[in-house]
Design an enzyme around this catalytic site. Sequence first.
Site, PDB file in Angstrom:
ATOM      1  N   ARG A 155      -1.187   8.194   0.407  1.00  0.00           N
ATOM      2  CA  ARG A 155      -2.136   9.051   1.112  1.00  0.00           C
ATOM      3  C   ARG A 155      -2.314  10.317   0.273  1.00  0.00           C
ATOM      4  NH1 ARG A 155       1.654   7.302   5.043  1.00  0.00           N
ATOM      5  NH2 ARG A 155       0.753   5.919   6.618  1.00  0.00           N
ATOM      6  N   LYS A 179       4.187   9.868   7.147  1.00  0.00           N
ATOM      7  CA  LYS A 179       4.058  10.393   8.502  1.00  0.00           C
ATOM      8  C   LYS A 179       5.405  10.370   9.209  1.00  0.00           C
ATOM      9  CE  LYS A 179      -0.793   9.056   9.069  1.00  0.00           C
ATOM     10  NZ  LYS A 179      -1.761   8.277   9.877  1.00  0.00           N
ATOM     11  N   HIS A 250      -8.980   7.921   0.073  1.00  0.00           N
ATOM     12  CA  HIS A 250      -8.665   6.739   0.873  1.00  0.00           C
ATOM     13  C   HIS A 250      -9.304   5.482   0.285  1.00  0.00           C
ATOM     14  CE1 HIS A 250      -6.156   6.646   4.379  1.00  0.00           C
ATOM     15  NE2 HIS A 250      -6.847   5.640   4.883  1.00  0.00           N
ATOM     16  N   ARG A 253      -6.859   4.237  -2.102  1.00  0.00           N
ATOM     17  CA  ARG A 253      -5.767   3.607  -1.338  1.00  0.00           C
ATOM     18  C   ARG A 253      -6.189   2.194  -0.899  1.00  0.00           C
ATOM     19  NH1 ARG A 253      -1.222   4.760   2.064  1.00  0.00           N
ATOM     20  NH2 ARG A 253      -1.475   4.208   4.263  1.00  0.00           N
ATOM     21  N   HIS A 276       2.639   1.843   6.569  1.00  0.00           N
ATOM     22  CA  HIS A 276       2.126   1.574   7.908  1.00  0.00           C
ATOM     23  C   HIS A 276       3.289   1.225   8.836  1.00  0.00           C
ATOM     24  CE1 HIS A 276      -2.132   0.363   6.331  1.00  0.00           C
ATOM     25  NE2 HIS A 276      -1.987   1.665   6.455  1.00  0.00           N
ATOM     26  N   TYR A 285      -7.039  -5.538   6.145  1.00  0.00           N
ATOM     27  CA  TYR A 285      -7.251  -6.146   4.844  1.00  0.00           C
ATOM     28  C   TYR A 285      -7.264  -7.672   4.902  1.00  0.00           C
ATOM     29  CZ  TYR A 285      -6.191  -1.441   3.267  1.00  0.00           C
ATOM     30  OH  TYR A 285      -6.200  -0.084   3.096  1.00  0.00           O
TER      31      TYR A 285
END
Length: 304
Positions: A155, A179, A250, A253, A276, A285
């Site tokens: 990110r 995160k 992004h 990414r 994730h 994806y």
Amino acid sequence: MDDASIAPTGPLPAEATAFLNFCRIEKGLALNSLEAYQADLQKFVQFANRECAGSIPDVEAVRRYMGSLYQTGLGSRSVARHLSTLRSFYAYLVREGRLAVDPTEHLGAPKQWQTIPKFLNLDEIEKLSQSPDANRPTGLRNHAMIELLYATGLRVSELCSLGVGDLNLDMGVLRAIGKGKKQRMIPVGKAALAAVRDYLETVRPAILKGRPSRYLFVTARGGPMTRQAFWKLLRGLGRKAGVFRGLTPHVIRHSFATHLLEGGADLRSVQTMLGHADISTTQIYTHVMRSRLRKTVDEHHPRA
């Protein structure tokens, strides 16, 4: 983030503020995540003040609120994000003993069209990587940032906050802090390692001019590259390289993930590298998986 903007006072605003403090202090969420939670809860508080006299909405009130979001013209993806915020908020209230029942527990998520993320092909990635001016120190820095971004799928906030010690050039491994301050290890390819090593050995000292910095990618002022500055930089390089308008970090990414899957990587491995928490996020994806299966059938099935 300013908690005081959850207003006016009352049972729900007080609980919302407590939840935001919990997310910031105990969960350690990133600022942009906190700001998104705050914006969603502000709308929810306004609805509760208008429809529920400021009390905490029950399941029927929450249903009406979700319906009101659609009426304002929000798409399914945005409504789903609001519902996710409310699920986290109500789970917190139940866990803290402030509510006995979670009214969002049996609410179904809005159906979302699976949009295929934009990504660059290999030729576009190469053009973008070579677009920085190699005769300028910042050009070599920008080249290294693009190479590392494409090699790891970071990110943009993770890329800009990287410390010098987060990348082991000898082992070819990068430590990313994502995160919720969760750490993950990502292998780095030879091209990115070479670009970063060149940057570190030749131009980073010239950019810093003797000033200390723990950050890997620095600016002329000695501080880290900011998210906003890198977005602007990448958009300009995209125009220079002839890549489509609106290029963002992004997209790089997404390109990383797409090219891995096209090369045969499994979804779980890509999930781990992207950071994730839930495999369902990585499943955007699956269009790559389907196209690869189609190609496999076309090439190897006797009746294709």
